[in-house]
Motif scaffolding. Structure first.
Motif, short mmCIF file in Angstrom:
data_model
loop_
_atom_site.label_atom_id
_atom_site.label_comp_id
_atom_site.label_asym_id
_atom_site.label_seq_id
_atom_site.Cartn_x
_atom_site.Cartn_y
_atom_site.Cartn_z
N PRO A 52 0.91 -1.16 -0.05
CA PRO A 52 -0.05 0.09 -0.07
C PRO A 52 0.82 1.15 0.02
N THR A 64 -9.60 3.12 -1.84
CA THR A 64 -9.86 1.83 -1.00
C THR A 64 -10.80 1.30 -0.93
N ASP A 94 -11.67 6.66 0.79
CA ASP A 94 -11.97 5.50 1.23
C ASP A 94 -13.43 5.16 0.87
#
Ligand code: NAP
Length: 295
Positions: A52, A64, A94
């Motif tokens: 990552p 993500t 995210d």
């Protein structure tokens, strides 16, 4: 210079979402812990990264799409996490469904490094991810939202900035309250029909033409009638979402009894070792509570 994109989490949802970004011509850097998850992406021209942190180093915008709060924390802030590679000015997005409170903490930590974070959970399921028609609920600064919007438009249609950091996750929790109530309600209606000796398929058809119409009745109602519980949305993930809903309710001190009832159905399903089934399988728990009935 066009944005370089990163994507971490290539499961049921993340794989088609990342593919839609790649097909739009974006330079895309990907990470997955299992090599086989990378294959469809690298075949489409994405570049595999070793960690990552490497994705963070390569990309201007890192998406993500993983399972739970602890996974996002680990991938973003943990050892070899995005935080070790990412540069000031980058944006982390995210799209997983996680805790709003944890989201605000992660965003604050990244903010210390000059990195903005958007929470952008989605609704619309695997079909929406494949078709690029997801509904995307976004929390974070309006400026970061506008910067990422063109990429959101490759993955979704209903794209809404809800408010500041965590607001997207709160919106998703609200979404799961409605889905949970509706799933339980659809299951109860089909149970009532069947136990009354009335064809539940005809009942569903009739209800689809009236005020009780919903996507849950249409899609999950069909799954319940056919007993086809291939995921879809895994019950284990739905259990996680209801935990987020009820923890958030406890933190702010409000009662959500309907959501709590649905959470108990999901607990029973997962407790039987059936967490990999679609969450529409809670209907089986409802049926078992009442004993076998003739179709
Ligand atoms: P999934 O098929 O289980 O995929 C999750 C992916 O994340 C897997 O590829 C997994 O890798 C990866 N992952 C998880 N933890 C990781 C970690 N610590 N490090 C590296 N990779 C990690 O789940 P999904 O259905 O795509 O769901 C992803 C998120 O979207 C969840 O938060 C879910 O609640 C949300 N969501 C799902 C749906 C749906 O219909 N499925 C709809 C809306 C929202 P491995 O393969 O190695 O385990």
């Amino acid at each position: 210079m066009p944005d370089k994109l990163g994507f971490i989490g290539l499961g049921i949802m993340g794989r088609p979402m990342a593919l839609n970004l790649r097909r739009s011509g974006a330079e895309l850097f990907v990470f997955a812990r299992r090599a086989e998850s990378l294959v469809p992406l690298t075949a489409a021209g994405a570049i595999a990264c070793a960690s990552p942190a490497d994705v963070g180093y390569q990309a201007d915008i890192v998406f993500t799409m993983v399972s739970d709060t602890s996974d996002v924390e680990q991938l973003l802030l943990g050892s070899s996490g995005v935080i070790e590679g990412v540069r000031p000015g980058a944006v982390v997005v995210d799209m997983s469904t996680i805790s709003p409170a944890a989201t605000r903490r992660i965003a604050a930590r990244l903010g210390e490094l000059g990195v903005e974070m958007l929470d952008a959970p989605v609704s619309g399921g695997e079909r929406g991810a494949i078709d690029g028609t997801l509904s995307i609920m976004v929390g974070g600064s309006p400026e970061a939202f506008e910067r990422v919007r063109p990429w959101f438009e490759r993955m979704g249609r209903g794209i809404l900035h809800i408010g500041e950091s965590g607001a997207g996750q709160v919106c998703k929790a609200c979404n799961q309250v409605v889905i949970g109530h509706t799933l339980a309600g659809v299951g109860e209606a089909l149970l009532l029909a069947r136990a009354s000796g009335v064809d539940p398929a005809r009942v569903r058809e009739a209800l689809l033409g009236g005020f009780a119409q919903s996507r849950v009745l249409e899609v999950h109602g069909r799954r319940m009638l056919q007993g086809d519980y291939a995921p879809g949305f895994k019950a284990s993930l739905h259990q996680k979402d209801m935990r987020i809903v009820l923890e958030t309710a406890a933190q702010i001190g409000i009662a959500l009894p309907g959501a709590a009832v649905f959470a108990q159905y999901v607990n029973a399903l997962v407790g039987r070792g059936l967490g990999e089934l679609d969450s529409a399988a809670i209907h089986q728990v409802q049926i078992d509570m009442c004993g076998p009935r003739e179709p």
